[in-house]
Motif scaffolding. Sequence first.
Motif, PDB file in Angstrom:
ATOM      1  N   SER A 173      41.985  59.601  44.992  1.00 28.73           N
ATOM      2  CA  SER A 173      43.201  59.040  44.411  1.00 28.73           C
ATOM      3  C   SER A 173      44.196  58.647  45.501  1.00 28.73           C
ATOM      4  O   SER A 173      44.900  57.644  45.377  1.00 28.73           O
ATOM      5  CB  SER A 173      43.835  60.060  43.457  1.00 28.73           C
ATOM      6  OG  SER A 173      45.031  59.578  42.914  1.00 28.73           O
ATOM      7  N   PHE A 174      44.246  59.432  46.563  1.00 29.63           N
ATOM      8  CA  PHE A 174      45.154  59.154  47.676  1.00 29.63           C
ATOM      9  C   PHE A 174      44.787  57.844  48.365  1.00 29.63           C
ATOM     10  O   PHE A 174      45.657  57.061  48.785  1.00 29.63           O
ATOM     11  CB  PHE A 174      45.109  60.316  48.664  1.00 29.63           C
ATOM     12  CG  PHE A 174      46.024  60.176  49.842  1.00 29.63           C
ATOM     13  CD1 PHE A 174      47.400  60.162  49.675  1.00 29.63           C
ATOM     14  CD2 PHE A 174      45.506  60.066  51.129  1.00 29.63           C
ATOM     15  CE1 PHE A 174      48.252  60.042  50.772  1.00 29.63           C
ATOM     16  CE2 PHE A 174      46.350  59.953  52.225  1.00 29.63           C
ATOM     17  CZ  PHE A 174      47.723  59.941  52.041  1.00 29.63           C
ATOM     18  N   ILE A 175      43.483  57.600  48.490  1.00 36.23           N
ATOM     19  CA  ILE A 175      43.002  56.394  49.170  1.00 36.23           C
ATOM     20  C   ILE A 175      43.149  55.157  48.290  1.00 36.23           C
ATOM     21  O   ILE A 175      43.416  54.056  48.777  1.00 36.23           O
ATOM     22  CB  ILE A 175      41.533  56.590  49.593  1.00 36.23           C
ATOM     23  CG1 ILE A 175      41.434  57.671  50.677  1.00 36.23           C
ATOM     24  CG2 ILE A 175      40.924  55.282  50.075  1.00 36.23           C
ATOM     25  CD1 ILE A 175      40.022  58.030  51.052  1.00 36.23           C
ATOM     26  N   ARG A 176      43.006  55.354  46.970  1.00 41.04           N
ATOM     27  CA  ARG A 176      43.018  54.228  46.043  1.00 41.04           C
ATOM     28  C   ARG A 176      44.384  53.525  46.056  1.00 41.04           C
ATOM     29  O   ARG A 176      45.419  54.125  46.221  1.00 41.04           O
ATOM     30  CB  ARG A 176      42.704  54.729  44.635  1.00 41.04           C
ATOM     31  CG  ARG A 176      42.325  53.626  43.640  1.00 41.04           C
ATOM     32  CD  ARG A 176      42.013  54.235  42.284  1.00 41.04           C
ATOM     33  NE  ARG A 176      40.924  55.205  42.372  1.00 41.04           N
ATOM     34  CZ  ARG A 176      41.016  56.462  41.990  1.00 41.04           C
ATOM     35  NH1 ARG A 176      42.168  56.917  41.496  1.00 41.04           N
ATOM     36  NH2 ARG A 176      39.988  57.268  42.106  1.00 41.04           N
ATOM     37  N   LYS A 177      44.369  52.200  45.883  1.00 40.87           N
ATOM     38  CA  LYS A 177      45.571  51.373  45.776  1.00 40.87           C
ATOM     39  C   LYS A 177      46.428  51.442  47.039  1.00 40.87           C
ATOM     40  O   LYS A 177      47.651  51.504  46.988  1.00 40.87           O
ATOM     41  CB  LYS A 177      46.399  51.770  44.544  1.00 40.87           C
ATOM     42  CG  LYS A 177      45.681  51.541  43.226  1.00 40.87           C
ATOM     43  CD  LYS A 177      46.549  51.946  42.051  1.00 40.87           C
ATOM     44  CE  LYS A 177      45.817  51.725  40.739  1.00 40.87           C
ATOM     45  NZ  LYS A 177      46.645  52.128  39.567  1.00 40.87           N
ATOM     46  N   ARG A 178      45.771  51.437  48.188  1.00 43.28           N
ATOM     47  CA  ARG A 178      46.469  51.355  49.465  1.00 43.28           C
ATOM     48  C   ARG A 178      46.138  49.993  50.072  1.00 43.28           C
ATOM     49  O   ARG A 178      45.095  49.824  50.712  1.00 43.28           O
ATOM     50  CB  ARG A 178      46.036  52.477  50.414  1.00 43.28           C
ATOM     51  CG  ARG A 178      46.433  53.877  49.960  1.00 43.28           C
ATOM     52  CD  ARG A 178      47.944  54.091  50.064  1.00 43.28           C
ATOM     53  NE  ARG A 178      48.328  55.478  49.836  1.00 43.28           N
ATOM     54  CZ  ARG A 178      48.624  55.997  48.667  1.00 43.28           C
ATOM     55  NH1 ARG A 178      48.579  55.237  47.585  1.00 43.28           N
ATOM     56  NH2 ARG A 178      48.978  57.258  48.558  1.00 43.28           N
ATOM     57  N   PRO A 179      47.007  48.987  49.862  1.00 45.99           N
ATOM     58  CA  PRO A 179      46.673  47.624  50.277  1.00 45.99           C
ATOM     59  C   PRO A 179      46.500  47.445  51.780  1.00 45.99           C
ATOM     60  O   PRO A 179      45.873  46.469  52.210  1.00 45.99           O
ATOM     61  CB  PRO A 179      47.867  46.796  49.770  1.00 45.99           C
ATOM     62  CG  PRO A 179      48.968  47.772  49.568  1.00 45.99           C
ATOM     63  CD  PRO A 179      48.316  49.057  49.188  1.00 45.99           C
ATOM     64  N   LEU A 180      47.029  48.357  52.606  1.00 47.12           N
ATOM     65  CA  LEU A 180      46.885  48.215  54.050  1.00 47.12           C
ATOM     66  C   LEU A 180      45.633  48.900  54.594  1.00 47.12           C
ATOM     67  O   LEU A 180      45.354  48.825  55.792  1.00 47.12           O
ATOM     68  CB  LEU A 180      48.121  48.793  54.762  1.00 47.12           C
ATOM     69  CG  LEU A 180      49.456  48.111  54.470  1.00 47.12           C
ATOM     70  CD1 LEU A 180      50.575  48.780  55.274  1.00 47.12           C
ATOM     71  CD2 LEU A 180      49.394  46.631  54.793  1.00 47.12           C
ATOM     72  N   LEU A 181      44.874  49.552  53.721  1.00 50.58           N
ATOM     73  CA  LEU A 181      43.683  50.272  54.158  1.00 50.58           C
ATOM     74  C   LEU A 181      42.568  49.287  54.529  1.00 50.58           C
ATOM     75  O   LEU A 181      42.318  48.325  53.796  1.00 50.58           O
ATOM     76  CB  LEU A 181      43.198  51.196  53.039  1.00 50.58           C
ATOM     77  CG  LEU A 181      42.129  52.224  53.402  1.00 50.58           C
ATOM     78  CD1 LEU A 181      42.737  53.305  54.287  1.00 50.58           C
ATOM     79  CD2 LEU A 181      41.530  52.841  52.140  1.00 50.58           C
ATOM     80  N   PRO A 182      41.903  49.474  55.675  1.00 44.37           N
ATOM     81  CA  PRO A 182      40.754  48.611  56.004  1.00 44.37           C
ATOM     82  C   PRO A 182      39.724  48.654  54.893  1.00 44.37           C
ATOM     83  O   PRO A 182      39.418  49.718  54.343  1.00 44.37           O
ATOM     84  CB  PRO A 182      40.222  49.241  57.301  1.00 44.37           C
ATOM     85  CG  PRO A 182      41.392  49.954  57.903  1.00 44.37           C
ATOM     86  CD  PRO A 182      42.191  50.466  56.729  1.00 44.37           C
ATOM     87  N   GLY A 183      39.186  47.492  54.555  1.00 41.23           N
ATOM     88  CA  GLY A 183      38.258  47.413  53.433  1.00 41.23           C
ATOM     89  C   GLY A 183      37.030  48.280  53.596  1.00 41.23           C
ATOM     90  O   GLY A 183      36.451  48.756  52.610  1.00 41.23           O
ATOM     91  N   SER A 184      36.621  48.522  54.832  1.00 44.45           N
ATOM     92  CA  SER A 184      35.392  49.287  55.059  1.00 44.45           C
ATOM     93  C   SER A 184      35.604  50.789  55.019  1.00 44.45           C
ATOM     94  O   SER A 184      34.634  51.548  55.012  1.00 44.45           O
ATOM     95  CB  SER A 184      34.802  48.908  56.422  1.00 44.45           C
ATOM     96  OG  SER A 184      35.722  49.209  57.460  1.00 44.45           O
ATOM     97  N   PHE A 185      36.867  51.229  54.986  1.00 40.03           N
ATOM     98  CA  PHE A 185      37.112  52.679  55.082  1.00 40.03           C
ATOM     99  C   PHE A 185      36.501  53.429  53.909  1.00 40.03           C
ATOM    100  O   PHE A 185      35.805  54.421  54.083  1.00 40.03           O
ATOM    101  CB  PHE A 185      38.612  52.956  55.169  1.00 40.03           C
ATOM    102  CG  PHE A 185      38.937  54.421  55.327  1.00 40.03           C
ATOM    103  CD1 PHE A 185      38.905  55.002  56.582  1.00 40.03           C
ATOM    104  CD2 PHE A 185      39.263  55.210  54.236  1.00 40.03           C
ATOM    105  CE1 PHE A 185      39.197  56.352  56.749  1.00 40.03           C
ATOM    106  CE2 PHE A 185      39.552  56.556  54.393  1.00 40.03           C
ATOM    107  CZ  PHE A 185      39.519  57.132  55.650  1.00 40.03           C
ATOM    108  N   SER A 186      36.771  52.967  52.698  1.00 35.53           N
ATOM    109  CA  SER A 186      36.277  53.669  51.506  1.00 35.53           C
ATOM    110  C   SER A 186      34.766  53.553  51.374  1.00 35.53           C
ATOM    111  O   SER A 186      34.119  54.435  50.795  1.00 35.53           O
ATOM    112  CB  SER A 186      36.937  53.106  50.244  1.00 35.53           C
ATOM    113  OG  SER A 186      38.337  53.245  50.307  1.00 35.53           O
TER     114      SER A 186
END
Length: 435
Positions: free
Chosen positions: A132-145
């Motif tokens: 949930s913490f990772i979800r909806k983080r627009p600045l997160l690199p796409g490959s992280f998740s």
Amino acid sequence: MANLDFKCPCCGGALNFDNKSQNIVCPYCDTEFSANDLKAYTDDIAETGKEDTSWDESQVQAYTNEDTKDIKIYTCESCGGEIIADETTSSTCCPYCGNNLVVSKELNGDLKPNYIIPFKKDKDFAFDALKSFIRKRPLLPGSFSKTNKMQEVQALYVPFWIFDADVDGRVRYEGTIVRKYVQGDYDVREEKHYSVVRDGGIGFTHVPVDGSKKMQDQLMESIEPFDFNQAEPFNAAYLAGYRADRYDVSKEETFNRATTRFRQGTEQAFRRDIHGYDTLEVKESTLQFSNTEARYALYPVWLLHTLWNDKHFYFAVNGESGKIAGNLPISKGKFSFFLFLFLLIFGGAIFGIVYAVSGDLAISALIGPIAGLLIAILIMVGMRRKMKNVRFQYGAANYEKPNSLRITGRKDIYLYKKVTRTKRASSSSSSNRRR
């Protein structure tokens, strides 16, 4: 001119008496004070007393043989970390470096925790909290998740020193009241500065300070508060199936951090009594502590470790409340894209508004991009804070005793006025157009 043995409240420079104006002036920053205002200020400063921040440590006791018969110390041969677990655990994994731990010795001579908050959240909850913490983080690199590899998730009781105190004190702030107006061809900003003093008291209870050197202090404070109402008297049975970090920060080493949190908490609380100022900055605080107590407790934490692009990222979940903290990577490309996008949106909108009001293309072209950039930067700062939420707690507001704040004295003393005048760009443009 006669020198006064007093420093300027504005810049700290030595003050002089000016016989022409009959006021006290600062030759360094050109601020000016009346003799009466300065006397009221100096008299108020002189009332400040000596601090007393001693602690009662009588509640902390050592383990007895009965306490330790079912628990042992496990030491990591790689990083030196030590944890405490029940005797049925033959080996386990180090929560800090991931290597195996081996039994090294019996638990003798250590201080016994006064309290323990048992785990309320399970392993599945910790995993879901991270997702949930990772979800909806627009600045997160796409490959992280998609590509990050989750390492072992571990439940650990973290040692904390917890402090109680009733605080009496005096806090002096510098407040400003800002007035802006137009005077001829100038924009005028007028700042009136005041010495704002509050005397009073407040109580705090169960303020925690991390007692483990290997545990990041900022990470632990980021998952606060811990609800002490959920605490139980320590019983080794709560360690069954779990592990506890062995404290390696003495209570004496945590006194400074505890005192800082009480000081900041008091300054925050007294600030709630102050109204009407545009800015308020703490200049000095003097505290007297009473009814102090220092105790030792174990608090529940889930530790999560993930590997992405050969970099390690650590997260912590409060095992009682479920609050999560950790720092996520930021995509430079996405950061630049959103910054440029917000600049276009807000810069264009402000350009249009200014042009519609003034009809001046040059002024609109200047104000629009600058204002748009400032707004874009503020938005990006907020987005970045959501990606990196590991930070020290300011004060101890979450641990105030209910209805304990009392204000016993209030003084608001006028100090000086500062006026700045800026030539209006619009008047200059209008003058050029007329010519």
